[in-house]
Scaffold this motif. Sequence first.
Motif, mmCIF file in Angstrom:
data_model
loop_
_atom_site.group_PDB
_atom_site.id
_atom_site.type_symbol
_atom_site.label_atom_id
_atom_site.label_comp_id
_atom_site.label_asym_id
_atom_site.label_seq_id
_atom_site.Cartn_x
_atom_site.Cartn_y
_atom_site.Cartn_z
ATOM 1 N N GLY A 3 0.788 -1.224 0.000
ATOM 2 C CA GLY A 3 0.000 0.000 0.000
ATOM 3 C C GLY A 3 0.812 1.261 0.000
ATOM 4 O O GLY A 3 0.270 2.347 0.148
ATOM 5 N N THR A 4 2.143 1.126 -0.152
ATOM 6 C CA THR A 4 3.020 2.289 -0.122
ATOM 7 C C THR A 4 3.435 2.678 -1.538
ATOM 8 O O THR A 4 3.815 1.832 -2.339
ATOM 9 N N THR A 5 3.373 3.971 -1.839
ATOM 10 C CA THR A 5 3.787 4.489 -3.135
ATOM 11 C C THR A 5 5.228 4.986 -3.048
ATOM 12 O O THR A 5 5.560 5.762 -2.145
ATOM 13 N N THR A 19 -2.223 13.883 -3.522
ATOM 14 C CA THR A 19 -3.263 12.991 -3.011
ATOM 15 C C THR A 19 -2.799 12.367 -1.709
ATOM 16 O O THR A 19 -1.598 12.142 -1.485
ATOM 17 N N SER A 20 -3.752 12.053 -0.840
ATOM 18 C CA SER A 20 -3.434 11.435 0.436
ATOM 19 C C SER A 20 -2.899 10.026 0.225
ATOM 20 O O SER A 20 -3.207 9.362 -0.765
ATOM 21 N N GLY A 21 -2.088 9.547 1.145
ATOM 22 C CA GLY A 21 -1.577 8.193 1.049
ATOM 23 C C GLY A 21 -0.301 8.000 1.833
ATOM 24 O O GLY A 21 0.145 8.892 2.556
ATOM 25 N N THR A 22 0.270 6.806 1.684
ATOM 26 C CA THR A 22 1.513 6.443 2.343
ATOM 27 C C THR A 22 2.615 6.388 1.287
ATOM 28 O O THR A 22 2.458 5.736 0.253
ATOM 29 N N TYR A 23 3.723 7.040 1.555
ATOM 30 C CA TYR A 23 4.763 7.203 0.536
ATOM 31 C C TYR A 23 6.146 6.875 1.093
ATOM 32 O O TYR A 23 6.426 7.049 2.291
ATOM 33 N N SER A 46 -3.399 14.439 3.271
ATOM 34 C CA SER A 46 -2.601 13.897 4.368
ATOM 35 C C SER A 46 -1.622 12.881 3.798
ATOM 36 O O SER A 46 -2.030 11.885 3.195
ATOM 37 N N VAL A 47 -0.333 13.144 3.963
ATOM 38 C CA VAL A 47 0.712 12.308 3.387
ATOM 39 C C VAL A 47 1.557 11.731 4.521
ATOM 40 O O VAL A 47 2.121 12.479 5.330
#
Length: 544
Positions: A3-5, A19-23, A46-47
């Motif tokens: 799930g991580t970009t 965009t929000s997410g996990t990076y 939210s990042v």
Amino acid sequence: MSGTTIVTIGLGGTSNITTSGTYELDVTGIGTANIQGPGTTGTPISVAVVGLLGAGLVFTTDISNGASEILNPVAGLSLIDNFNIGENASGSILGDGTLELGSKLLGVTLAQDINFFGTDNKLILDPGLNIQLLDSLHNFAAGDTIELKGISTATHATFVPGLLGGGTVELLNAGGTDVGNIVLSNGSYSPNEFQVTPDPNGGVDLTVCFLEGTRLLGLHGDIAVEDMEPGDRLITNSGAMRPVRWVGKRVIDAERHPRPETVWPIRIEAGAIDHGLPERTLYLSPDHALYLDGRLIPAKALVNGRSIVQEKRRHIAYYHVELETHDILLAESLPVESYLETGNRNFFENGGGAMVLHPNMAQAMREAKGCAPFAETGKEVAAIRARIMARLPAPARTSDCGLRAMAGGAALRVTCIDPLTYWIALPEEGADVVLASRSMVPAEQDASVEDRRRLGLDVGELAVESAGAIGAIALDDPALSTGWHATEGTHRWTDGLGVIPASLLGDATALIVRLQALASYPVEAGSGAARPAKPVSTHHLTAS
């Protein structure tokens, strides 16, 4: 990590995250991560940054416009680098950015530079982290917040100036014991200019009130407003000596006010009115009157967007000084009115009765009871405004509206057909469309104009294209509300962020915007403006 970009940032490159997410940021050289939200027109971004791959070199993170970053990498770090909170990668001052330093940064021993730009920015330090990480903060100002989740015992703060500017904010508990220090690299503050309040997350919030430090001319020199007491003697504009009868104080949370624009302070830069007037940057409430050309002119009537500006602030502390009769005091050498009792004494915390939460700050009784004629509009006020504007260099202007379109936080393709016509490709899935543009305030461009609306696009027609057919959107459609001013016959203005609801777009593939006319915008509005100078010393006085 599932799930991580992974975002790769090459040498000298910039990566935009909207965009929000996990990076995980793969920094292979000196680069910039630009995290930019949609502002007030969309859901905040939210990042969560959980990894910094190959981040051995210096890189910069920009966080702005309704965006937040939680920096909490799985792998240990010893250094975190440059952060610009409130500024984007192109240097535009957008404000409203949040940086959270997560609890997995326990091994970090140095934070290089954390910069605040614009307003309403926030820096969060999670429990367990060493507060000494915050030893290189720049441009911290009113409207900004530092949240300390791991420090719950602090009740107040004091500021100790440094030798070369800036200084140290010492956090103290109820017994006066030092529980942590924050180093500000620049800025000039009064010892008691910082406010400590409990935070719902279990820690405390540190904010700048700008409530102290303003000097009023007294019999034996300048007196700071926060030190003033009944019986102190002040020198009025006429040269008379008058004793202080009462000093009112009130702290306002503008977010809880039904009309915050009536209490947001007006900032008057040093020398804005005349040479040396005021001597230092001065803050007044919108209705607090200056004494100019024999008249009492409310500060809000003089706003020009450059040397006199209204600032959106959440926490505002207002003082006011009453003499035996209404008179003209000298605040930072600028003639301003003393408090005039017109039924608003209970606006203040020490007014002696039940406190009025949201008083009427305008007060119609002022004309009858004031020490000088009161004027908010008319040729006399226009002449004063023109004189103040003439002190400023001519601003660069453009007729380019800088139209951008967004849906769901993503940019849409905009094609300029001609100077008045734009074609916008719509997303396949229906979403509200935001028309973002440069904006201007007519009264801030022409001293003789009293229109204080913020105007963006002068829209003459809206239409949608679907399967080759064109359908009109009525400008007076009730669904056009957010970011739109009232219809004016054949045209309608946005305020710079006009929202077209998805319900008006249906299954259309494109939106067509035709302008009624080109407007003239200051180049600084909306892109790449020079960073505003921070005030040297400020205060608030409220209207009588």
